[in-house]
Design a protein around this motif. Structure first.
Motif, PDB file in Angstrom:
ATOM      1  N   THR A 110       0.721  -1.560  -0.194  1.00 29.07           N
ATOM      2  CA  THR A 110      -0.493   0.519   0.188  1.00 29.07           C
ATOM      3  C   THR A 110       0.818   0.910   0.147  1.00 29.07           C
ATOM      4  OG1 THR A 110      -0.057  -0.386   2.408  1.00 29.07           O
ATOM      5  CG2 THR A 110      -1.793  -1.148   0.860  1.00 29.07           C
ATOM      6  N   ARG A 111       1.884   1.058   0.615  1.00 32.54           N
ATOM      7  CA  ARG A 111       2.775   2.683   0.879  1.00 32.54           C
ATOM      8  C   ARG A 111       3.719   2.960  -0.265  1.00 32.54           C
ATOM      9  NH1 ARG A 111      -0.217   1.932   4.888  1.00 32.54           N
ATOM     10  NH2 ARG A 111      -0.184   3.325   6.609  1.00 32.54           N
ATOM     11  N   THR A 112       3.520   1.401  -0.918  1.00 31.32           N
ATOM     12  CA  THR A 112       4.625   1.366  -2.246  1.00 31.32           C
ATOM     13  C   THR A 112       3.685   2.180  -3.204  1.00 31.32           C
ATOM     14  OG1 THR A 112       6.226   0.088  -1.801  1.00 31.32           O
ATOM     15  CG2 THR A 112       5.993   0.505  -4.195  1.00 31.32           C
ATOM     16  N   ILE A 113       2.521   1.448  -3.362  1.00 29.96           N
ATOM     17  CA  ILE A 113       1.880   1.673  -4.530  1.00 29.96           C
ATOM     18  C   ILE A 113       1.108   3.299  -4.504  1.00 29.96           C
ATOM     19  CG2 ILE A 113      -0.549   1.519  -5.537  1.00 29.96           C
ATOM     20  CD1 ILE A 113       0.188  -1.343  -5.157  1.00 29.96           C
ATOM     21  N   GLN A 114       0.996   3.113  -3.258  1.00 31.92           N
ATOM     22  CA  GLN A 114       0.305   5.250  -3.007  1.00 31.92           C
ATOM     23  C   GLN A 114       1.765   5.788  -3.290  1.00 31.92           C
ATOM     24  OE1 GLN A 114       1.495   7.687  -0.514  1.00 31.92           O
ATOM     25  NE2 GLN A 114      -0.404   9.004  -1.520  1.00 31.92           N
ATOM     26  N   ALA A 115       2.586   5.671  -3.072  1.00 37.80           N
ATOM     27  CA  ALA A 115       3.754   6.849  -3.645  1.00 37.80           C
ATOM     28  C   ALA A 115       4.270   6.758  -4.599  1.00 37.80           C
ATOM     29  CB  ALA A 115       5.658   6.558  -2.820  1.00 37.80           C
ATOM     30  N   MET A 116       3.889   6.047  -5.656  1.00 41.45           N
ATOM     31  CA  MET A 116       4.397   5.699  -6.690  1.00 41.45           C
ATOM     32  C   MET A 116       3.307   6.493  -7.872  1.00 41.45           C
ATOM     33  SD  MET A 116       5.885   1.926  -8.347  1.00 41.45           S
ATOM     34  CE  MET A 116       6.137   2.534  -9.401  1.00 41.45           C
ATOM     35  N   ALA A 117       1.644   6.138  -6.811  1.00 44.29           N
ATOM     36  CA  ALA A 117       0.594   7.383  -7.743  1.00 44.29           C
ATOM     37  C   ALA A 117       1.505   9.031  -7.360  1.00 44.29           C
ATOM     38  CB  ALA A 117      -0.534   7.068  -6.852  1.00 44.29           C
ATOM     39  N   SER A 118       1.442   8.639  -6.796  1.00 42.77           N
ATOM     40  CA  SER A 118       1.565  10.669  -6.484  1.00 42.77           C
ATOM     41  C   SER A 118       3.075  11.114  -7.229  1.00 42.77           C
ATOM     42  CB  SER A 118       2.607  10.753  -5.026  1.00 42.77           C
ATOM     43  OG  SER A 118       3.662  10.271  -5.052  1.00 42.77           O
ATOM     44  N   GLN A 119       3.992  10.036  -8.100  1.00 39.98           N
ATOM     45  CA  GLN A 119       4.483  10.407  -8.823  1.00 39.98           C
ATOM     46  C   GLN A 119       4.044  10.019 -10.077  1.00 39.98           C
ATOM     47  OE1 GLN A 119       8.910   9.178  -9.096  1.00 39.98           O
ATOM     48  NE2 GLN A 119       8.146  11.604  -7.653  1.00 39.98           N
ATOM     49  N   GLY A 120       3.020   9.521  -9.960  1.00 38.37           N
ATOM     50  CA  GLY A 120       1.991   9.381 -11.772  1.00 38.37           C
ATOM     51  C   GLY A 120       2.670   8.431 -12.078  1.00 38.37           C
ATOM     52  N   MET A 121       3.341   7.157 -11.761  1.00 39.96           N
ATOM     53  CA  MET A 121       3.645   5.818 -11.408  1.00 39.96           C
ATOM     54  C   MET A 121       2.799   4.912 -11.862  1.00 39.96           C
ATOM     55  SD  MET A 121       7.895   6.284 -11.429  1.00 39.96           S
ATOM     56  CE  MET A 121       8.649   6.849 -12.418  1.00 39.96           C
ATOM     57  N   ALA A 122       1.539   5.612 -10.879  1.00 41.49           N
ATOM     58  CA  ALA A 122       0.609   4.851 -10.746  1.00 41.49           C
ATOM     59  C   ALA A 122      -0.809   5.430 -10.902  1.00 41.49           C
ATOM     60  CB  ALA A 122       0.444   4.082  -9.602  1.00 41.49           C
ATOM     61  N   PRO A 123      -1.835   4.842 -11.539  1.00 41.88           N
ATOM     62  CA  PRO A 123      -3.256   5.147 -11.867  1.00 41.88           C
ATOM     63  C   PRO A 123      -3.369   5.938 -10.075  1.00 41.88           C
ATOM     64  CG  PRO A 123      -3.380   3.291 -11.988  1.00 41.88           C
ATOM     65  CD  PRO A 123      -2.349   3.153 -11.546  1.00 41.88           C
ATOM     66  N   LYS A 124      -3.803   7.166 -10.512  1.00 39.10           N
ATOM     67  CA  LYS A 124      -4.173   8.780  -9.383  1.00 39.10           C
ATOM     68  C   LYS A 124      -5.441   7.872  -8.410  1.00 39.10           C
ATOM     69  CE  LYS A 124      -3.072  12.058 -13.147  1.00 39.10           C
ATOM     70  NZ  LYS A 124      -3.723  13.778 -13.213  1.00 39.10           N
ATOM     71  N   PHE A 125      -6.201   7.136  -8.982  1.00 38.81           N
ATOM     72  CA  PHE A 125      -6.544   6.249  -7.651  1.00 38.81           C
ATOM     73  C   PHE A 125      -6.095   5.914  -6.177  1.00 38.81           C
ATOM     74  CE2 PHE A 125     -10.697   4.782  -6.745  1.00 38.81           C
ATOM     75  CZ  PHE A 125     -10.700   3.417  -6.170  1.00 38.81           C
ATOM     76  N   PHE A 126      -5.194   5.677  -6.773  1.00 44.09           N
ATOM     77  CA  PHE A 126      -3.764   5.108  -5.835  1.00 44.09           C
ATOM     78  C   PHE A 126      -3.451   6.710  -4.428  1.00 44.09           C
ATOM     79  CE2 PHE A 126      -4.001   1.547  -8.419  1.00 44.09           C
ATOM     80  CZ  PHE A 126      -5.382   1.265  -8.001  1.00 44.09           C
ATOM     81  N   HIS A 127      -4.005   7.198  -5.191  1.00 41.22           N
ATOM     82  CA  HIS A 127      -3.382   8.472  -4.281  1.00 41.22           C
ATOM     83  C   HIS A 127      -3.805   8.792  -2.743  1.00 41.22           C
ATOM     84  CE1 HIS A 127      -1.218  12.777  -4.905  1.00 41.22           C
ATOM     85  NE2 HIS A 127      -1.909  12.748  -4.328  1.00 41.22           N
ATOM     86  N   LYS A 128      -5.074   8.642  -3.413  1.00 36.30           N
ATOM     87  CA  LYS A 128      -5.513   8.960  -1.858  1.00 36.30           C
ATOM     88  C   LYS A 128      -5.275   8.810  -0.651  1.00 36.30           C
ATOM     89  CE  LYS A 128     -10.598   9.269  -0.386  1.00 36.30           C
ATOM     90  NZ  LYS A 128     -10.739  10.495   0.378  1.00 36.30           N
TER      91      LYS A 128
END
Length: 543
Positions: free
Chosen positions: A342-360
């Motif tokens: 969860t922490r890795t995917i959220q961090a990647m979303a904040s960098q645009g490397m994962a869907p923005k949906f996981f940014h929250k």
């Protein structure tokens, strides 16, 4: 000489007359995903130490080591686990230096992006996230099979559902709940490891059981090695899986109350203790259990070498207790799965490397959408109940274990390039809050050992002995080396997507200032380096 200081105050360098950029927030003090959308700094020093301990001691040690013992013998077990132990110790020391200076969300994958190459960082980040996403269903299947030791009439599916609900409940309490659960479960596992050491010595000396004094009997007959060089090489993947999770302390830096103090302590203390628990326990295990025991090599607790060794000594009740410890260990690793992914995917979303949906991130500091994704992956455990469940176990073990080699190697590489950039840009190490005793040489050592381990694993996948096995096919090779192809595919995908074709970031372009927590050299404790202080400095590596 360039200096990150301004009037003696620690300040990141920003362009004048400009507001902090999103890049500043990425590497800032708090793990930002946007204003009002941030992780909570709730982890204390004891949490970080137990996170590293809990993430490392699980099914890989208590169950997977039986497969390693059967395929390589007790000497291969000790040698390979020692090599991987030294490797992870050097890796985590390098990670500690960077995590203290840059306590950021996403940790090592962010360091790879910043100091090596964004495409390689993308590959490593997603490889790490996928590792934890797939380990969770594997651990749930293992815990369901572990309960079979008591001949439970309850179907496996029910146990999987129960433990998935328990895991979901832990996530409700956020990072603090995760930390507290790890403290409790890890303490139980540590006590179990210490207890097995004492019991193993008693069994070996003939203090209990019908076998009498054993000494090094099983190292002579059936022998210290088995399977030749092929068997020796095959142990590396199991060893890597067993140590996987020790790097979580670096990932937790962004949610630590005082990373400048807690991260170095955790890196010095916990990892050597893990090596101690592993190496000593496995050495004793090889003394009291032969590698050709008929029950070794399976994927359930009935094949756990720890349970078998206690049972062979004719001890009542303790095998049941040891099996309960395995259940606890598996739950602990499943808990780490949820945190790591969860922490890795959220961090990647904040960098645009994962869907923005996981940014929250919600008001309690929980990456809710990432947690939901992890729990959905947990449902894959029900597939493991099919007749091909053991094959799924082997595939998941191979995929996740080899991924750790690439992840650890990338951390060492990032540290090496970080140090080179520091030297090139004229920034003294005196302003770095924490530097490990072995410095960058430890990273070179770790990277070299990882390279040798990858070669050994590749040899094991294509070895002549493997090809002689009944039913050998190309799927055997992919089962051993699948993670390598996954990392390569991710790397090439991001290269093509971003059209950034350079191999790595030039050293002079590496940003060493943004978000850095440099220290005042005058406040930094300087340790005297002489023959007189050598014992205390060596002791300081472990405490």
């Amino acid at each position: 000489m360039a200096t990150p200081y301004n009037n003696g105050k620690k300040e990141a360098v920003h362009d004048s007359n400009s507001r902090p950029s999103s890049r500043d927030e990425e590497f800032g003090e708090v793990a930002h995903a946007g204003r009002g959308n941030q992780l909570v700094k709730s982890l204390k020093n004891r949490h970080l130490q137990m996170i590293a301990m809990g993430g490392a001691i699980g099914a890989g040690l208590f169950v997977g080591s039986g497969r390693a013992l059967a395929s390589g013998g007790p000497a291969s077990l000790i040698i390979c686990y020692s090599i991987v132990g030294i490797m992870i110790l050097n890796t985590c020391q390098a990670l500690a230096e960077m995590a203290v200076l840059y306590p950021i969300n996403g940790a090592f994958y962010q360091y790879v992006i910043r100091f090596v190459d964004p495409s390689w960082g993308f590959a490593i980040g997603w490889s790490y996230a996928l590792t934890w996403l797939t380990v969770l269903p594997f651990e749930l299947v293992v815990v369901a099979m572990t309960i079979d030791y008591w001949d439970s009439p309850v179907p496996h599916g029910v146990w999987i559902a129960v433990f998935l609900v328990i895991l979901s409940a832990i996530q409700i309490f956020g990072v603090k709940g995760y930390g507290e659960v790890e403290c409790a479960l890890s303490m139980i596992k540590i006590i179990a490891c210490l207890g097995f050491m004492i019991l193993g010595i008693i069994i070996n000396c003939g203090g209990v059981g019908p076998q009498g004094y054993l000494g090094a009997k099983y190292w002579r007959e059936p022998g210290a090695f088995t399977g030749g060089f092929d068997g020796f090489c095959s142990v590396f993947v199991v060893a890597a899986f067993s140590f996987g999770g020790t790097e979580l302390v670096g990932l937790a830096a962004a949610e630590s109350q005082n990373p400048q103090k807690s991260i170095p302590q955790a890196s010095r203390q916990v990892f050597v203790r893990i090596i101690f628990f592993y190496i000593i326990n496995l050495f004793i295990l090889g003394l009291i259990l032969p590698f050709d025991h008929e029950r070794l090599g399976g994927s359930t607790s009935r094949s756990s070498p720890f349970v078998i060794a206690i049972s062979e000594a004719g001890i009542k009740v303790l095998p049941d207790i040891m099996n309960a410890i395995i259940v606890i260990a598996v739950i602990s690793v499943a808990n780490c799965c949820a945190y790591g992914s969860t922490r890795t995917i959220q961090a990647m979303a904040s960098q645009g490397m994962a869907p923005k949906f996981f940014h929250k991130i919600d008001s309690k500091g929980r990456p809710v959408n990432c947690i939901i994704l992890q729990l959905i992956f947990g449902l894959l455990a029900f597939i493991g109940l099919a007749p091909s469940g053991k094959k799924i176990f082997d595939w998941l073990l191979a995929l996740t274990a080899l991924s750790y080699f690439f992840i650890w190697g990338s951390v060492c590489l990032a540290h090496i390039r970080f140090r080179k950039a520091m030297h090139l840009q004229g920034i003294s190490l005196d302003v770095v809050p924490y530097t490990p005793t072995l410095g960058v040489y430890g990273s070179y050592c770790g990277l070299g050992l990882i390279f040798l381990s990858l070669l050994a694993t590749f040899y094991s996948a294509v070895a002549p002995a493997a090809k002689q096995k009944e039913g050998y096919g190309i799927d055997h090779f992919f089962a051993e080396y699948l993670a390598g192809f996954v990392v390569l595919a991710l790397y090439l995908f991001w290269k093509i997507y971003t059209k950034q074709w350079r191999l790595c970031i030039p050293l002079h372009e590496i940003d060493l200032q943004t978000g850095a927590k440099f220290c005042d050299p005058a406040d930094k404790e300087v340790k005297e380096k002489s023959w007189r202080t050598l014992p205390s400095r060596i002791f300081g590596l472990f405490i």
